[in-house]
Design an enzyme around this catalytic site. Structure first.
Site, PDB file in Angstrom:
ATOM      1  N   ARG A  75       0.859  -1.189   0.000  1.00 39.24           N
ATOM      2  CA  ARG A  75       0.000   0.000   0.000  1.00 39.24           C
ATOM      3  C   ARG A  75       0.895   1.238   0.000  1.00 39.24           C
ATOM      4  O   ARG A  75       1.792   1.351   0.837  1.00 39.24           O
ATOM      5  CB  ARG A  75      -0.892  -0.018   1.244  1.00 39.24           C
ATOM      6  CG  ARG A  75      -1.999   0.995   1.217  1.00 39.24           C
ATOM      7  CD  ARG A  75      -2.902   0.824   2.442  1.00 39.24           C
ATOM      8  NE  ARG A  75      -3.759  -0.340   2.373  1.00 39.24           N
ATOM      9  CZ  ARG A  75      -4.382  -0.871   3.431  1.00 39.24           C
ATOM     10  NH1 ARG A  75      -4.234  -0.338   4.629  1.00 39.24           N
ATOM     11  NH2 ARG A  75      -5.154  -1.924   3.296  1.00 39.24           N
ATOM     12  N   LYS A 210      -7.076   6.443  12.212  1.00 44.06           N
ATOM     13  CA  LYS A 210      -7.410   7.025  10.905  1.00 44.06           C
ATOM     14  C   LYS A 210      -7.884   8.472  11.027  1.00 44.06           C
ATOM     15  O   LYS A 210      -8.771   8.762  11.818  1.00 44.06           O
ATOM     16  CB  LYS A 210      -8.492   6.174  10.237  1.00 44.06           C
ATOM     17  CG  LYS A 210      -7.996   4.756   9.972  1.00 44.06           C
ATOM     18  CD  LYS A 210      -8.974   3.941   9.175  1.00 44.06           C
ATOM     19  CE  LYS A 210      -8.341   2.631   8.748  1.00 44.06           C
ATOM     20  NZ  LYS A 210      -9.296   1.773   8.011  1.00 44.06           N
ATOM     21  N   CYS A 429     -15.120  -3.341  -1.649  1.00 44.71           N
ATOM     22  CA  CYS A 429     -13.762  -3.606  -1.170  1.00 44.71           C
ATOM     23  C   CYS A 429     -13.117  -4.664  -2.044  1.00 44.71           C
ATOM     24  O   CYS A 429     -13.768  -5.297  -2.866  1.00 44.71           O
ATOM     25  CB  CYS A 429     -13.802  -4.079   0.280  1.00 44.71           C
ATOM     26  SG  CYS A 429     -14.393  -5.772   0.430  1.00 44.71           S
ATOM     27  N   CYS A 435      -7.750 -10.885  -0.418  1.00 43.89           N
ATOM     28  CA  CYS A 435      -7.965 -10.581   0.995  1.00 43.89           C
ATOM     29  C   CYS A 435      -8.163 -11.866   1.791  1.00 43.89           C
ATOM     30  O   CYS A 435      -9.108 -12.624   1.537  1.00 43.89           O
ATOM     31  CB  CYS A 435      -9.169  -9.662   1.185  1.00 43.89           C
ATOM     32  SG  CYS A 435      -9.433  -9.341   2.937  1.00 43.89           S
ATOM     33  N   CYS A 474     -16.650  -8.999   3.976  1.00 43.95           N
ATOM     34  CA  CYS A 474     -16.700  -9.429   5.384  1.00 43.95           C
ATOM     35  C   CYS A 474     -17.098  -8.226   6.230  1.00 43.95           C
ATOM     36  O   CYS A 474     -17.162  -7.105   5.715  1.00 43.95           O
ATOM     37  CB  CYS A 474     -15.356 -10.023   5.815  1.00 43.95           C
ATOM     38  SG  CYS A 474     -14.152  -8.808   6.365  1.00 43.95           S
TER      39      CYS A 474
END
Ligand code: SRM
Ligand code: SF4
Length: 574
Positions: A75, A210, A429, A435, A474
């Site tokens: 990332r 965040k 997502c 993932c 999820c």
């Protein structure tokens, strides 16, 4: 934090890691396996990379007694989402050379690569840094990529706000030299005594943190889903400061009532000069009071809920040594992007493209990656990633616009945003196949579900009516589904919990409408509600509001919905 309870395992990994070094260097050198040790996998997150495996290949590899098909996700931090054309070109080159030939634009205005094998990991991270980007603190128990409203046509205010976002990001970046040592061949620090992490200390934060900045009336960065947010207050055309919001978050776990999404509370106001200090002190409050014994209860939202927003405000004030001001009036209209061309007062143009699922790739029918590469080669403005996984080709000069328009046409990108308003307001997502936590498809499935739902939308004349719709594989909530008007949360392969009633500006949580709905039944479940909405909505009524008024779901009073009703004066006195 209770004295008797044992710290969670990750706390010991951090303590023993010598400021995030662990045995990452040794692990990278061991090419007998594509994997890293379990502890190093945890530490790698702080460096911006996750070990994953291709879940599509798991069964076959197990059958053939092969190691899982391990690879790494990287990332790249992009504070405020602004990247230069040169950075875009490098991101594209690295994606093509080392990753799976795609660039993922994330829901936090960052770039992601998938599918990097271990032997290429170091080189990729090094080359990311060579083009003035980095990956440190993109993941891990630290402050993450700081988001910021990306709209360039608000040029003056935006430039100031962006600077604030970058200032917060720089200030909260970990100081450990481990990153330089491991990835950039930096000189080795011989003794950990020489290292200091002035803000985080040895154990960093209890969990990820965040931060975001919004410029009303747009809430396109979804402030209510963040640990700490700043809401720009513009008076008489000048930026006078920011309202401060705390304690938002999305993650939850199925069948664990102690975990839940929470909407942030707006608790005070600070000036532009105070904002970095407020960010630091809020992080320190979470560092000192967050729960380090249970990672399912360690996000700042639980610290805020456990102690109450008034207590948190008092603690922040105490750490600051001065008091936050009273909340100033503000209003959000939506949390979506504004698509198409916009010209600003300086004569520059900006084009917001719709990027399905944030995935930039080439297909025979839609060579998006190549098209954007050709545009980046001649573009003299910048690229802006939105928190809705879309892309703005920003600050296009009048001289370049004709050339860029020609390329947009040539590569079929020109009409990217001529879609139903439902699709334009969708988020999914990553989920499968990369993932490791996904229980169901999201990015690979939502486009098809939207095609089904668009039939209903068209039949009811709602093509131009924006409804926010989000899907995750999820309950962790990476596409912020619990604040969408329609949310889908994966339960099992092909099965989703369906949520309704989120606020159109992301200001209200949705409620569970139906559990474990098979994907084949979603269209028939939603069709009657959409059709009734078309016929019975009140003037200007949003879909989420309609679902509550007509009783499909009840309004939520949990989290910010409740606390925002407390007058700021009362909060101050509490
Ligand atoms: Fe996320 C974990 C992807 C935004 C809440 N998230 C993950 C991991 C790393 C899975 C893992 O831990 O193994 C996913 C990697 C998938 C992959 O293959 O790439 C992942 N999250 C993403 C991204 C890429 C989704 C996307 O499609 O854009 C987003 C990257 C953002 C970035 O650039 O930093 C992403 N994640 C979010 C958001 C939205 C936001 O921040 O605005 C949330 C909800 C907000 C929040 O944090 O509460 C979010 N991700 C989580 C959680 C739940 C945390 C919790 O409080 O319980 C996890 C799981 C965890 O941390 O244990 C998680
Ligand atoms: Fe993975 Fe779940 Fe996040 Fe989707 S919401 S990327 S499935 S962790």
């Amino acid at each position: 934090m209770s004295e008797e309870k044992k710290l969670s395992a990750n706390e010991y990994i951090k303590i023993d890691s010598n400021y995030l070094r662990g045995t990452i260097q040794e692990g990278l050198a061991d090419l007998s396996t594509g994997s890293m040790s379990a502890d190093d996998q945890q530490l790698l997150k702080f460096h911006g990379t996750y070990q994953q495996d291709d879940r599509d290949l798991r069964a076959d590899r197990r059958k053939h007694k092969l190691e899982k098909a391990y690879s790494f996700m990287i990332r790249i931090r992009v504070p405020g989402g602004v990247a230069t054309p040169a950075q875009w070109l490098e991101t594209d080159r690295l994606a093509t050379q080392f990753a799976n030939h795609t660039i993922k634009l994330t829901t936090r205005q960052a770039f992601q690569f998938h599918g990097i094998i271990k032997s290429n990991l170091k080189r990729t991270i090094k080359e990311i840094n060579q083009c003035a980007m980095d990956t440190i603190a993109a993941c891990g128990d630290v402050n993450r990529n700081v988001m910021c409203n990306p709209n360039p046509y608000l040029s003056e205010i935006h430039a100031k706000v962006l600077k604030v976002a970058q200032g917060i990001s720089d200030h909260l970046t970990p100081q450990t030299r481990a990153y330089h040592e491991i990835w950039l061949d930096g000189e080795k620090v011989e003794s950990s005594e020489e290292e200091v992490e002035p803000i985080y200390g040895k154990t960093y934060l209890p969990r990820k943190f965040k931060i975001t900045i919004a410029v009303p009336p747009s809430n396109d960065v979804d402030i209510y889903a963040n640990c700490l947010s700043f809401i720009a207050i513009v008076e008489n055309g000048s930026l006078v400061g920011f309202n401060v919001a705390v304690g938002g978050g999305m993650g939850s776990s199925h069948n664990n009532e102690k975990t839940y999404p929470r909407i942030a509370d707006v608790i005070g106001f600070c000036t532009v000069d105070q904002v970095v200090d407020v960010a630091e002190k809020t992080v320190l409050v979470q560092r000192d009071f967050g729960d380090r014994t249970d990672r399912k209860h360690s996000r700042f939202k639980y610290t805020v809920d456990d102690h109450g927003p008034a207590w948190i405000l008092a603690k922040i004030n105490e750490y600051l040594g001065y008091e936050l001001g009273l909340v100033r009036p503000f209003a959000f209209e939506d949390n979506g992007d504004r698509f198409g061309w916009v010209d600003d007062a300086n004569g520059n143009s900006h084009l917001t493209l719709f990027i399905q699922g944030g995935r930039v790739l080439d297909t025979p029918a839609y060579p998006l990656l190549t098209g954007l590469r050709e545009i980046a080669k001649i573009h003299d403005g910048d690229f802006r990633l939105t928190a809705n996984q879309n892309l703005i080709i920003a600050n296009i000069s009048p001289a370049k616009r004709p050339e860029i328009e020609k390329l947009l046409k040539q590569y079929g990108i020109k009409d990217s945003h001529l879609k139903s308003a439902l699709r334009l307001n969708s988020l999914a997502c990553v989920a499968l196949p990369t993932c490791g936590l996904s229980l169901a498809e999201a990015e690979r499935y939502l486009p098809d579900l939207l095609t089904e739902l668009e039939e209903v939308i068209e039949e009811n004349g709602l093509r131009h009516d924006a409804i926010t719709i989000r899907m995750t594989g999820c309950p962790n909530g990476c596409a912020r589904p619990y604040i969408a008007e329609i949310g889908f949360v994966g339960r099992a392969p092909g099965k989703y919990n369906v949520y309704l009633g989120g606020g159109f500006a992301g200001q209200r949580l949705s409620k569970l409408y139906r559990e474990s709905v098979p994907d084949t039944e979603i269209k028939s479940l939603l069709a009657p509600i959409i059709s009734r909405y078309a016929k019975e909505r009140e003037n200007g009524e949003r879909f989420g509001d309609f679902c509550i008024r007509t009783g499909y779901v009840a309004a939520t009073i949990q989290g910010g919905d409740f606390h925002q009703n407390i007058k700021p004066e009362a909060l101050k006195k509490a």
